[in-house]
Scaffold this active site. Sequence first.
Site, short mmCIF file in Angstrom:
data_model
loop_
_atom_site.label_atom_id
_atom_site.label_comp_id
_atom_site.label_asym_id
_atom_site.label_seq_id
_atom_site.Cartn_x
_atom_site.Cartn_y
_atom_site.Cartn_z
N HIS A 55 0.71 -1.28 0.20
CA HIS A 55 0.12 -0.02 -0.01
C HIS A 55 0.84 1.29 -0.05
O HIS A 55 0.50 2.35 0.35
CB HIS A 55 -1.14 0.13 1.19
N HIS A 217 -7.81 -3.74 -0.08
CA HIS A 217 -7.77 -4.98 -0.30
C HIS A 217 -8.56 -5.51 -1.46
O HIS A 217 -8.74 -6.85 -1.66
CB HIS A 217 -7.47 -5.97 0.81
#
Length: 336
Positions: A55, A217
Site C-alpha cells: 500500500h 484489499h
Amino acid sequence: MRKFINKPQDVARETVEGFLAVHGDRFEAIPGTLAVRRRRLRDKVAVVSGGGSGHEPVWLEYIGTGFADAVCQGDVFAAPDPHSIAQAAKAVERGRGILFVYGNYSGDRLNFDLAAELLAEEGHRVRTVRVADDVAAAPPGRARDRRGIAGGYFVAKAAGAAAEAGLPLDVVHDVAARVADATRSMGVASGAGTVPGTGEPTFDLPEGHLEIGMGMHGEAGVRRAAMMTADDTVDEMLERILADRPVPDGDSVSVLVNGLGATTRAELLIIARRARHRLTRLGLTIHTLHLGNYATSQEMHGFSLTVSATPRELREYYDAPAWASFLTGTKEVSGA
C-alpha cells in the site's frame, strides 16, 4: 506477470531495501524485521506505525520528522508479526512512552495488541490509536469495526506533530484520537489491483462499472454502478461522508484526494476541483487540500476522498512542518 519484481515472496523485503537505498541517510533497518527507524531520534514520545506491504507509501514512508519514528511492515497485505513490532518500538523508545498508530484491520489489531502486551510486561508504556475512517465498511453504530484507509495520513501527521512538540504520551494519544474521530473517508474503483505472484485481481468488476466503497484489499463496497462522471462520483462520496460525520456550516475541513495506484494525476486534479467546489457550496472552508498517492493498492484504478474536520484548536497539528519521502508541495523540515 506484469510487475517489475523478482520473486513474489521477496517483494516486501526488497521494497524496504529499495526505500533504504534511496533514503538510507535518514533511516536504517531494524535487523531481523521488515521495520525501519529514524537514524536521528529525539527525546520524546515514540510514534510507531505499520501494517501490510503493498500500500506504499502507507505505512513504510509515513516516517520522518513530524511522522513516525519507526514503521514495521508485514508481507504484502499481511500484518507484521508482534515480535517485530515490539522490536521496532524498543528501537525508538526513549523513556517517554510509545504510541501505536495503524489501520483498523483484524490482523493488525491482534498483532499490535500482542506487541503492546509484550512491551508492557517489560515496563514500557504503550497507547494505541486505530484509524477507522472508511464510512463504507460499517454503519455508524459499528464504527469501531470500520477499516482504515487514506485518512491515516491526517492521524499519523497529528501524532507526529504532537510528539515533536514534546507533549506527554497521554496528550499525544488524545490529539491523534481526536483527529481520527474527526476523519472520514470513502473509496471507489473501476479496476482491481493484483497481489504479486497470484496474477489474480483482488476483485472482479464488469467492464464499464465501478465499485463504490470498496476496501484497500478489494473488499466489497456499498454498491456497484455503471461508470459515472467524476463530478457525480465525488458528489455521492461526499454526501455519504458528510452524512456520517456532519460538519457545521462555516467550519474548516482538511481534504485528501488519494490515488489508489493507477489513477492519473489529471483525474485526481479533476476530482479535487469538484471536491473543493462542492464543499465550498456547502458552506465549508477548505483548510488544506492534499492530492497524490497517499495509500495505494497495487495498480488499482480508483481514488479515495477524505474529509477531516479541522477545528481551530487542532490546526497546529495539521499545519506543523514535517518531512516524509512521499510528500510534495508541503512545508518540509531538515533532518529525520
